[in-house]
Design an enzyme around this catalytic site. Structure first.
Site, PDB file in Angstrom:
ATOM      1  N   ASP A 108       0.874  -1.241   0.067  1.00  0.00           N
ATOM      2  CA  ASP A 108       0.035  -0.025   0.035  1.00  0.00           C
ATOM      3  C   ASP A 108       0.853   1.380   0.072  1.00  0.00           C
ATOM      4  OD1 ASP A 108      -2.701   0.581  -0.651  1.00  0.00           O
ATOM      5  OD2 ASP A 108      -3.281   0.609   1.337  1.00  0.00           O
ATOM      6  N   HIS A 154      -3.222  -0.922  -2.686  1.00  0.00           N
ATOM      7  CA  HIS A 154      -4.591  -1.316  -2.405  1.00  0.00           C
ATOM      8  C   HIS A 154      -5.493  -0.046  -3.036  1.00  0.00           C
ATOM      9  CE1 HIS A 154      -4.153  -4.989  -0.329  1.00  0.00           C
ATOM     10  NE2 HIS A 154      -2.799  -4.622  -0.209  1.00  0.00           N
ATOM     11  N   ARG A 212     -16.208   2.603   5.635  1.00  0.00           N
ATOM     12  CA  ARG A 212     -15.641   3.416   6.663  1.00  0.00           C
ATOM     13  C   ARG A 212     -15.738   4.797   6.287  1.00  0.00           C
ATOM     14  NH1 ARG A 212     -10.867   4.811   5.607  1.00  0.00           N
ATOM     15  NH2 ARG A 212     -10.419   3.889   3.714  1.00  0.00           N
ATOM     16  N   LYS A 234     -16.080   7.678  -0.060  1.00  0.00           N
ATOM     17  CA  LYS A 234     -16.729   6.548  -0.062  1.00  0.00           C
ATOM     18  C   LYS A 234     -18.245   7.108  -0.661  1.00  0.00           C
ATOM     19  CE  LYS A 234     -14.178   3.243   1.496  1.00  0.00           C
ATOM     20  NZ  LYS A 234     -13.674   2.256   0.677  1.00  0.00           N
ATOM     21  N   ASP A 265     -12.631   4.062  -5.595  1.00  0.00           N
ATOM     22  CA  ASP A 265     -12.296   3.208  -4.668  1.00  0.00           C
ATOM     23  C   ASP A 265     -11.231   2.162  -5.395  1.00  0.00           C
ATOM     24  OD1 ASP A 265     -12.310   1.881  -2.120  1.00  0.00           O
ATOM     25  OD2 ASP A 265     -14.490   1.995  -2.061  1.00  0.00           O
ATOM     26  N   VAL A 310     -16.599  -4.463   0.263  1.00  0.00           N
ATOM     27  CA  VAL A 310     -17.991  -4.444   0.659  1.00  0.00           C
ATOM     28  C   VAL A 310     -18.938  -5.140  -0.481  1.00  0.00           C
ATOM     29  CG1 VAL A 310     -19.872  -3.135   1.454  1.00  0.00           C
ATOM     30  CG2 VAL A 310     -17.660  -2.542   2.510  1.00  0.00           C
ATOM     31  N   LYS A 358     -18.214  -7.120  -2.732  1.00  0.00           N
ATOM     32  CA  LYS A 358     -18.001  -8.357  -2.891  1.00  0.00           C
ATOM     33  C   LYS A 358     -18.359  -9.422  -1.857  1.00  0.00           C
ATOM     34  CE  LYS A 358     -14.279  -8.224  -6.210  1.00  0.00           C
ATOM     35  NZ  LYS A 358     -12.823  -8.640  -6.632  1.00  0.00           N
ATOM     36  N   TYR A 375      29.408   9.372 -29.523  1.00  0.00           N
ATOM     37  CA  TYR A 375      29.673  10.668 -29.176  1.00  0.00           C
ATOM     38  C   TYR A 375      28.294  11.035 -28.368  1.00  0.00           C
ATOM     39  CZ  TYR A 375      29.145  15.834 -29.099  1.00  0.00           C
ATOM     40  OH  TYR A 375      28.790  17.181 -28.583  1.00  0.00           O
TER      41      TYR A 375
HETATM   42  P1  ADQ Z   1     -11.273   0.317   2.534  1.00  0.00           P
HETATM   43  O1  ADQ Z   1     -11.108   1.567   1.799  1.00  0.00           O
HETATM   44  O2  ADQ Z   1     -11.038  -0.022   3.919  1.00  0.00           O
HETATM   45  O3  ADQ Z   1      -9.944  -0.646   1.658  1.00  0.00           O
HETATM   46  P2  ADQ Z   1     -12.965  -1.824   1.667  1.00  0.00           P
HETATM   47  O4  ADQ Z   1     -12.364  -2.733   0.437  1.00  0.00           O
HETATM   48  O5  ADQ Z   1     -14.523  -1.747   1.284  1.00  0.00           O
HETATM   49  O6  ADQ Z   1     -12.620  -0.384   1.666  1.00  0.00           O
HETATM   50  O7  ADQ Z   1     -12.802  -2.610   3.062  1.00  0.00           O
HETATM   51  C1  ADQ Z   1     -13.563  -2.395   4.047  1.00  0.00           C
HETATM   52  C2  ADQ Z   1     -13.474  -3.612   4.900  1.00  0.00           C
HETATM   53  O8  ADQ Z   1     -13.890  -3.501   6.379  1.00  0.00           O
HETATM   54  C3  ADQ Z   1     -14.401  -4.710   4.519  1.00  0.00           C
HETATM   55  O9  ADQ Z   1     -13.737  -6.008   4.675  1.00  0.00           O
HETATM   56  C4  ADQ Z   1     -15.347  -4.702   5.429  1.00  0.00           C
HETATM   57  O10 ADQ Z   1     -16.124  -5.986   5.819  1.00  0.00           O
HETATM   58  C5  ADQ Z   1     -14.836  -4.250   6.714  1.00  0.00           C
HETATM   59  N1  ADQ Z   1     -15.758  -3.213   7.334  1.00  0.00           N
HETATM   60  C6  ADQ Z   1     -16.875  -2.508   6.811  1.00  0.00           C
HETATM   61  N2  ADQ Z   1     -17.385  -2.112   7.796  1.00  0.00           N
HETATM   62  C7  ADQ Z   1     -17.562  -2.609   9.054  1.00  0.00           C
HETATM   63  C8  ADQ Z   1     -17.897  -2.484  10.181  1.00  0.00           C
HETATM   64  N3  ADQ Z   1     -19.002  -1.841  10.493  1.00  0.00           N
HETATM   65  N4  ADQ Z   1     -17.518  -3.264  11.010  1.00  0.00           N
HETATM   66  C9  ADQ Z   1     -16.620  -4.245  10.791  1.00  0.00           C
HETATM   67  N5  ADQ Z   1     -16.011  -4.243   9.751  1.00  0.00           N
HETATM   68  C10 ADQ Z   1     -16.411  -3.646   8.684  1.00  0.00           C
HETATM   69  C11 ADQ Z   1      -8.837  -0.421   0.912  1.00  0.00           C
HETATM   70  C12 ADQ Z   1      -9.153   0.343  -0.401  1.00  0.00           C
HETATM   71  C13 ADQ Z   1     -10.439  -0.659  -0.905  1.00  0.00           C
HETATM   72  C14 ADQ Z   1      -9.755  -1.979  -1.315  1.00  0.00           C
HETATM   73  C15 ADQ Z   1      -9.258  -2.433  -0.150  1.00  0.00           C
HETATM   74  C16 ADQ Z   1      -8.533  -3.948  -0.309  1.00  0.00           C
HETATM   75  O11 ADQ Z   1      -9.640   1.592  -0.163  1.00  0.00           O
HETATM   76  O12 ADQ Z   1     -10.619   0.083  -2.215  1.00  0.00           O
HETATM   77  O13 ADQ Z   1     -10.902  -2.849  -1.634  1.00  0.00           O
HETATM   78  O14 ADQ Z   1      -8.441  -1.464   0.670  1.00  0.00           O
HETATM   79  O15 ADQ Z   1      -7.518  -3.826  -0.882  1.00  0.00           O
END
Ligand code: ADQ
Length: 747
Positions: free
Chosen positions: A165, A189, A297, A302, A396, A401, A403, A522
């Site tokens: 990252d 990432h 997050r 987002k 993103d 999320v 998937k 040269y």
């Molecule tokens: P993030 O920006 O954090 O990741 P994302 O890929 O959606 O974004 O991953 C979030 C993770 O947090 C998910 O596994 C999700 O289940 C978990 N999560 C979300 N809400 C939650 C909650 N309330 N409680 C517990 N867990 C929660 C960064 C990049 C993304 C990329 C990932 C992975 O910004 O684009 O997909 O890395 O490479």
């Protein structure tokens, strides 16, 4: 006392790790954050595995004996607790975790100040979020160095280093400096932005060169990999193709490795009794209302505010929906220490309040907003209960999320609304694709999701599940590590510069020879390459050096330039001049130029016409005409366009000359066409034939055409290559300055 909470069950996908162990090495995973948090409660300190894609995806590796994870345990490390560093280190080591310490100053400078305040918004195309002043580059560099030191300390022969990252872009290069043979992978990432956006960064070149320390650079999507290759071409002047680039004599590979969710975990959880109960409870609580879900997050990338506004638009258009729909928006606390994030939180919460105030009824409140983390069980239940999932980021890297929602829907139901600006959209075409900047369009898509018939919902979800379930996170890691292994195997040795001892040995050979004959290229050898060829004029220092040399050695200058240019610059010097790659020869001042071969030129008009069309197509390109060759120069063309046009021109020229003794040559930012009978090899052969017995012939050059000289040297001849690139020469100097120093020593 250190209490370690029960770790997640050991995951069974360790094929690659096992393979590396067989090869004698471990996988060292390196990321800013360790996959755990250190918490202190009631006098006990707990090391708790964290949730999240990377942590769970790589848990199988780092918990095995064949891996370790290097990083920072987060703000609650020993500085925030009463733990001594040694106790914390020992606790982490029991889990194959290695500590990199960050103090408050590092967090403010490297983490919040540079990684999250500069790189994060820029790479997500949100330029107005970048602070006016950023003085944190030094902190970024310093902490990257600390990570690199920690890696080098931990490394054993055969280990593979996998850096993750945007926080650690300099680390691959810093490790490579100290361990030239290390196997290093780097994965980004987040999106890699279009080169036009990336070039805004004042530190763009350093960041790229840092990443290029790796053997393999991975991205989520093909378009990020393409952007990266274009940036490397534009900012580093390297000839990067879509999947590889030569740097410093090594080949660096680039590729896309789309990350998947922890499929196994979500499949298990959907069968879990508490999850099923919670799903049923959520459905019941919705009382037949259509349930939209957002899980993010709390980050400005987002797209949460625009999503809320679109939801409001849906209700404004059809007030009858107020008691029929509901949105649960889960916002996970994130980067709360940064002012930018604190004010963003306020903005979101005010918006939720305003919409609920305006759109609520006595029966219901439309938006249920939670600013907290939830357990994996609760999260899965939400995924299972939601009729439609809103994933609407402005940008993103991937978005897990989306998937995870798909992986949780064993019932093949539920509608995914997905932003076209999430990396996931490049794989998930069966989702309802939305533009997060278009609130009306988003409201339309929400209405579409509500009206969608069962058959369409099932068809879409079934297709999505087929794709997502076939690419779980462990497979992502395996694929990356296998490709890294391959990339490192075929990297090629570092082309080492000749060291001072060897130079000394060479000097002894040269000074003990009864006669020394020099054949010097040269451009790029005696002077640096310039943007326009006419700017590369010889300076007085060089003319003086060649004059002095000519009193003790036979000096020859062999260039691809036309003879009038060479005559104009060097006509007065008592040295042999060879122009147009040796087609023309002038033995001494005042003597006429001799044409060494009678080459046909009837092919030139057709080739000229073709080159002229490419001059018109590529602003900055120019045609150079010599007596028996034509050259198309593109040093001033925008790099990506220049490379593309050069490749196309070369293809067309090769077709035009097929079957004739005419060659199409590629040099530094030039495509040249000439008769194949004369080259610099023939120059060396003629010089050797005339040289006195026992003479030592030394050839120095930097280009493809100079390899012909090296190949024509007699046994005992000395070939010296200037700069990077493949070469048969046993000696290598890094620049014209080093060449001049060597020649100076000969006088
Ligand atoms: P993030 O920006 O954090 O990741 P994302 O890929 O959606 O974004 O991953 C979030 C993770 O947090 C998910 O596994 C999700 O289940 C978990 N999560 C979300 N809400 C939650 C909650 N309330 N409680 C517990 N867990 C929660 C960064 C990049 C993304 C990329 C990932 C992975 O910004 O684009 O997909 O890395 O490479």
């Amino acid at each position: 006392m250190l209490h370690v909470q029960a770790a997640h069950p050991q995951v069974q996908y360790m094929n690659s790790a096992v393979a590396y162990e067989a090869a004698g090495g471990r996988v060292l995973i390196v990321s800013n954050r360790l996959p755990v948090t250190v918490q202190e409660s009631g006098g006990r300190v707990e090391i708790v595995p964290s949730a999240g894609g990377l942590a769970s995806g790589l848990r199988g590796y780092y918990q095995s004996a064949t891996a370790a994870w290097i990083g920072w345990p987060g703000p609650m490390s020993h500085a925030g607790t009463r733990l001594s560093r040694r106790t914390l280190q020992a606790g982490l080591a029991a889990h194959n975790l290695r500590l990199v310490d960050l103090d408050q100053r590092d967090v403010e400078g490297y983490y919040d100040g540079f990684s999250n305040a500069v790189i994060w918004p820029l790479f997500h195309y949100l330029l107005d979020r970048i602070p006016l002043r950023s003085q944190n580059w030094d902190a970024y560099r310093r902490v990257n160095q600390r990570f690199a030191d920690a890696i080098v300390d931990e490394m054993r022969p055969g280990d593979v280093v996998w850096v993750h990252d945007y926080h650690l872009m300099l680390v691959p290069g810093l490790v490579r400096e100290r361990r030239p043979d290390a196997r290093i992978g780097y994965f980004l990432h987040i999106p890699f932005p279009a080169p036009e956006v990336f070039r805004i960064l004042p530190w763009r070149r350093e960041l790229l060169m840092g990443v290029l320390g790796a053997d393999l650079v991975g991205f989520h999507t093909p378009s990020y990999a393409r952007h990266f290759a274009s940036a490397v071409r534009a900012q580093c002047g390297l000839d990067a193709s879509h999947d590889r680039v030569r740097v410093d004599g090594r080949t660096v590979r680039m590729g896309h490795f789309p990350m998947g969710p922890d499929v196994e975990q979500f499949e298990r959880l959907t069968q879990d009794a508490t999850v099923r109960e919670e799903t049923a409870r959520l459905r019941e609580e919705s009382r037949g209302r259509f349930l939209f879900l957002g899980v993010d997050r709390l980050d400005y990338t987002k797209g949460i505010p625009r999503r809320l506004v679109a939801f409001e638009r849906l209700l404004q258009r059809d007030p009858g929906l107020r008691d029929k729909v509901r949105l649960i928006q889960l916002a996970v606390p994130s980067r709360g220490g940064m002012r930018e994030y604190a004010s963003f939180r306020k903005e979101v919460e005010e918006l939720v309040g305003r919409i609920n105030g305006a759109m609520g009824t006595l029966e219901s409140v439309p938006i249920h907003y939670l600013h907290q983390s939830v357990t994996a069980e609760q999260l899965t239940a939400l995924y299972c209960a939601a009729d439609a999932m809103l994933v609407t980021p402005l940008r993103d890297g991937m978005n897990l999320v989306a998937k995870e929602y798909i992986a949780s829907r064993a019932d093949e139901d539920g509608v995914l609304l997905l932003s076209e600006f999430a990396g996931a959209a490049e794989e998930l075409g069966e989702a309802v694709i939305i533009n997060p900047y278009d609130e009306n369009g988003m409201a339309d898509s929400m209405a579409h999701a509500m009206a969608m018939g069962q058959a369409e919902r099932t068809a879409r979800m079934r297709a999505l599940r087929r794709r997502v379930l076939s690419r779980p996170v462990n497979e992502w890691a395996e694929r990356f590590l296998a490709a890294l292994n391959q990339a490192a195997d075929s990297r090629g040795g570092k082309q080492r510069l000749t060291d001072p001892d060897e130079i000394e040995g060479l000097m002894r050979r040269v000074t003990s020879a009864n006669r020394v004959v020099l054949v010097l290229d040269y451009d790029g050898t005696l002077v640096g390459l310039r943007e326009m060829p006419e700017l590369a004029t010889p300076d007085a220092g060089l003319l003086g050096l060649l004059t002095v040399l000519s009193t003790t050695c036979d000096v020859n200058l062999a260039s691809g330039r036309p003879r009038d240019v060479i005559e104009g610059w060097f006509g007065n010097l008592p040295i042999g001049l060879w122009a147009e790659h040796g087609l023309w020869y002038r033995p001494a001042p005042g003597e006429p130029w001799q044409k060494r071969a009678d080459v046909p030129t009837d092919w030139m008009p057709g080739i000229r016409a073709q080159m002229e069309t490419f001059v018109a197509r590529a602003p900055g390109a120019r045609l150079e005409e010599k007596s028996a060759s034509l050259a198309w120069h593109y040093r001033l063309v925008e790099p990506a366009l220049g490379e593309a046009q050069a490749a196309a021109l070369k293809r067309e020229l090769e077709q035009l000359v097929a079957g004739r003794a005419i060659e199409v040559l590629e040099g530094h930012k030039v495509i040249e066409v000439r008769q194949a009978t004369v080259d610099k090899g023939s120059v060396v052969r003629e010089i050797v034939a005339r040289a006195p017995a026992g003479a030592l012939v030394v050839a120095i050059g930097d280009d493809r055409t100079d390899e012909d000289m090296f190949a024509a040297l007699p046994p005992g001849g000395v070939a010296i290559r200037v700069g990077a690139g493949d070469s048969s020469a046993p000696y290598r100097l890094d620049s014209p300055t080093a060449v001049r120093a060597l020649l100076g020593a000969l006088t």
